[in-house]
Design an enzyme around this catalytic site. Structure first.
Site, PDB file in Angstrom:
ATOM      1  N   SER A  63       0.800  -1.238   0.000  1.00 36.83           N
ATOM      2  CA  SER A  63       0.000   0.000   0.000  1.00 36.83           C
ATOM      3  C   SER A  63       0.823   1.275   0.000  1.00 36.83           C
ATOM      4  O   SER A  63       0.266   2.352  -0.212  1.00 36.83           O
ATOM      5  CB  SER A  63      -0.921   0.027   1.211  1.00 36.83           C
ATOM      6  OG  SER A  63      -2.081  -0.684   0.925  1.00 36.83           O
ATOM      7  N   LYS A  66       0.476   3.354  -2.972  1.00 38.28           N
ATOM      8  CA  LYS A  66      -0.699   4.219  -3.153  1.00 38.28           C
ATOM      9  C   LYS A  66      -0.325   5.702  -3.034  1.00 38.28           C
ATOM     10  O   LYS A  66      -1.015   6.568  -3.563  1.00 38.28           O
ATOM     11  CB  LYS A  66      -1.773   3.862  -2.124  1.00 38.28           C
ATOM     12  CG  LYS A  66      -2.331   2.444  -2.292  1.00 38.28           C
ATOM     13  CD  LYS A  66      -3.234   2.070  -1.119  1.00 38.28           C
ATOM     14  CE  LYS A  66      -3.762   0.646  -1.245  1.00 38.28           C
ATOM     15  NZ  LYS A  66      -4.515   0.220  -0.041  1.00 38.28           N
ATOM     16  N   TYR A 191      -3.242  -2.592 -10.429  1.00 39.71           N
ATOM     17  CA  TYR A 191      -3.123  -2.209  -9.005  1.00 39.71           C
ATOM     18  C   TYR A 191      -2.257  -3.232  -8.236  1.00 39.71           C
ATOM     19  O   TYR A 191      -1.354  -2.850  -7.492  1.00 39.71           O
ATOM     20  CB  TYR A 191      -4.540  -2.098  -8.428  1.00 39.71           C
ATOM     21  CG  TYR A 191      -4.644  -2.127  -6.927  1.00 39.71           C
ATOM     22  CD1 TYR A 191      -4.419  -0.981  -6.163  1.00 39.71           C
ATOM     23  CD2 TYR A 191      -4.971  -3.301  -6.253  1.00 39.71           C
ATOM     24  CE1 TYR A 191      -4.524  -1.015  -4.775  1.00 39.71           C
ATOM     25  CE2 TYR A 191      -5.073  -3.349  -4.871  1.00 39.71           C
ATOM     26  CZ  TYR A 191      -4.846  -2.202  -4.143  1.00 39.71           C
ATOM     27  OH  TYR A 191      -4.938  -2.241  -2.762  1.00 39.71           O
ATOM     28  N   TYR A 243      -4.573   2.870   7.842  1.00 41.11           N
ATOM     29  CA  TYR A 243      -5.864   2.166   7.908  1.00 41.11           C
ATOM     30  C   TYR A 243      -6.664   2.716   9.083  1.00 41.11           C
ATOM     31  O   TYR A 243      -6.608   3.892   9.383  1.00 41.11           O
ATOM     32  CB  TYR A 243      -5.651   0.649   8.017  1.00 41.11           C
ATOM     33  CG  TYR A 243      -4.590   0.118   7.087  1.00 41.11           C
ATOM     34  CD1 TYR A 243      -4.757   0.201   5.702  1.00 41.11           C
ATOM     35  CD2 TYR A 243      -3.417  -0.450   7.567  1.00 41.11           C
ATOM     36  CE1 TYR A 243      -3.784  -0.284   4.839  1.00 41.11           C
ATOM     37  CE2 TYR A 243      -2.450  -0.938   6.702  1.00 41.11           C
ATOM     38  CZ  TYR A 243      -2.635  -0.848   5.340  1.00 41.11           C
ATOM     39  OH  TYR A 243      -1.678  -1.323   4.496  1.00 41.11           O
ATOM     40  N   VAL A 261       1.027  -3.792   3.821  1.00 43.13           N
ATOM     41  CA  VAL A 261       0.969  -5.110   4.477  1.00 43.13           C
ATOM     42  C   VAL A 261       2.223  -5.957   4.258  1.00 43.13           C
ATOM     43  O   VAL A 261       2.358  -7.024   4.847  1.00 43.13           O
ATOM     44  CB  VAL A 261      -0.279  -5.947   4.076  1.00 43.13           C
ATOM     45  CG1 VAL A 261      -1.552  -5.316   4.609  1.00 43.13           C
ATOM     46  CG2 VAL A 261      -0.340  -6.172   2.589  1.00 43.13           C
TER      47      VAL A 261
HETATM   48  N1  GLU Z   1      -2.338  -5.200  -2.377  1.00 49.27           N
HETATM   49  C1  GLU Z   1      -2.880  -5.179  -1.042  1.00 49.27           C
HETATM   50  C2  GLU Z   1      -4.392  -5.331  -1.104  1.00 49.27           C
HETATM   51  O1  GLU Z   1      -4.984  -4.789  -1.981  1.00 49.27           O
HETATM   52  C3  GLU Z   1      -2.493  -3.894  -0.402  1.00 49.27           C
HETATM   53  C4  GLU Z   1      -2.905  -3.892   0.990  1.00 49.27           C
HETATM   54  C5  GLU Z   1      -2.063  -3.048   1.864  1.00 49.27           C
HETATM   55  O2  GLU Z   1      -0.845  -2.996   1.815  1.00 49.27           O
HETATM   56  O3  GLU Z   1      -2.727  -2.416   2.677  1.00 49.27           O
HETATM   57  O4  GLU Z   1      -4.995  -5.999  -0.321  1.00 49.27           O
END
Ligand code: GLU
Length: 307
Positions: A63, A66, A191, A243, A261
């Site tokens: 993430s 992002k 993604y 989060y 994650v």
């Molecule tokens: N590729 C992971 C997902 O979409 C990213 C999650 C993350 O790092 O929060 O679940």
């Protein structure tokens, strides 16, 4: 300040915590990672950097990518981006469907999965297809890191697609609300590929330097995004970067930061430095357990703060 000594102290103090927490196992390729690993790097505006632990070992940034896609999309669409994605903390798990239904397919922020998927979708629309969009994202990451070797791990990306039902559901739900423009499968795969980018803490902290210096890389002097947009990205990292534990992270660490994650966290101290930490075992919110403690120790020991 003697950053190397601070990092060495953190390295010693973190050891008992490396046993705690759990690696992400919902992406099978990530479940194999040895959880005893730890690395941390601090990079200053003059390019000097200090590291401890496994700082040369690349890991899945997940993430944290992002932040890079948000930067690219904000540069392209400016305020119009906010018609499709908000900037409020969600207070919900990162892959929740419920809130998205109540809120008519507009994700709360760019860092929950739904928001990041909309952003990837907007990049595919802009670059005309998913291959060009992925190339633009990778090139952007290579540019800000000043390293052409950055790439993604195909095994992790395809392993995630095999278990990608929830992310596909989020994208289909948004499509039903007319907030999704391209093929759901292609966009979700793009993604997963940008989430599967591999970097080590040295590279990751280098890549975040533009966010600590008003959008301009203090070393190469390239301007990646405007000062006001940088401030907005940092504000969203502070309020939404961890989060549904974002409030707690801001309370204990107090820096704009984004976790993934894969166990990485990248943080900025505006005007001063960027920091990357990695330890794969996660706490119950999905943030690196030892990484969060290490950042709290760093802010305590160095006294750096944005407040
Ligand atoms: N590729 C992971 C997902 O979409 C990213 C999650 C993350 O790092 O929060 O679940």
């Amino acid at each position: 300040m003697d950053y190397q000594s601070i990092l060495n102290e953190i390295y010693d103090e973190i050891q008992p915590h490396l046993d705690e927490g759990k690696v992400a196992d919902y992406i099978p390729a990530l479940a194999k990672v040895d959880k005893s690993q730890f690395a941390m790097t601090v990079t200053l505006g003059d390019g000097s950097s200090y590291s401890v632990g496994d700082y040369e070992k690349r890991f899945s940034i997940q993430s944290i990518s992002k932040v890079f896609t948000f930067t690219l999309a904000l540069k392209i669409y400016s305020k119009a981006l906010y018609h499709r994605v908000g900037v409020e903390p969600s207070g919900n798990p990162f892959n929740s469907l419920v809130q998205l239904e109540y809120e008519f397919g507009k994700p709360r922020n760019p860092f929950i999965n739904a928001g990041a998927l909309v952003i990837t979708d907007s990049l595919i629309s802009h670059y005309k297809d998913n291959y060009n969009a992925l190339e633009a994202i990778l090139n952007f990451i290579r540019d800000i890191t000043d390293d052409k070797s950055i790439c993604f791990d195909a095994e992790v990306a395809y392993s995630e697609m095999e278990h990608g039902d929830r992310n596909l559901s989020l994208a289909y739900l948004m499509k039903s609300f007319n907030n999704f423009e391209n093929s759901v499968e292609d966009t979700v795969m793009t993604y997963f590929k940008h989430c599967a980018v591999k970097m080590n803490t040295q590279e990751l902290s280098r890549s975040f330097l533009y966010l600590a210096f008003d959008g301009k890389d203090p070393i190469s002097e390239k301007e990646f995004i405007s000062q006001s947009q940088t401030r907005r990205i940092n504000a969203v990292m502070l309020t939404c970067g961890h989060y549904d534990a974002s409030g707690e992270f801001a309370f204990h660490v107090g820096l704009p930061a984004k976790s993934g994650v894969g166990g990485g966290i990248a943080a900025v101290v505006p005007g001063k430095m960027s920091i990357a930490v990695w330890s794969p075992a996660l706490n119950r919110y999905g943030n690196s357990h030892a990484g969060t403690i290490a950042l709290e120790l760093f802010t305590q020991k160095s006294g750096v703060s944005i407040f």
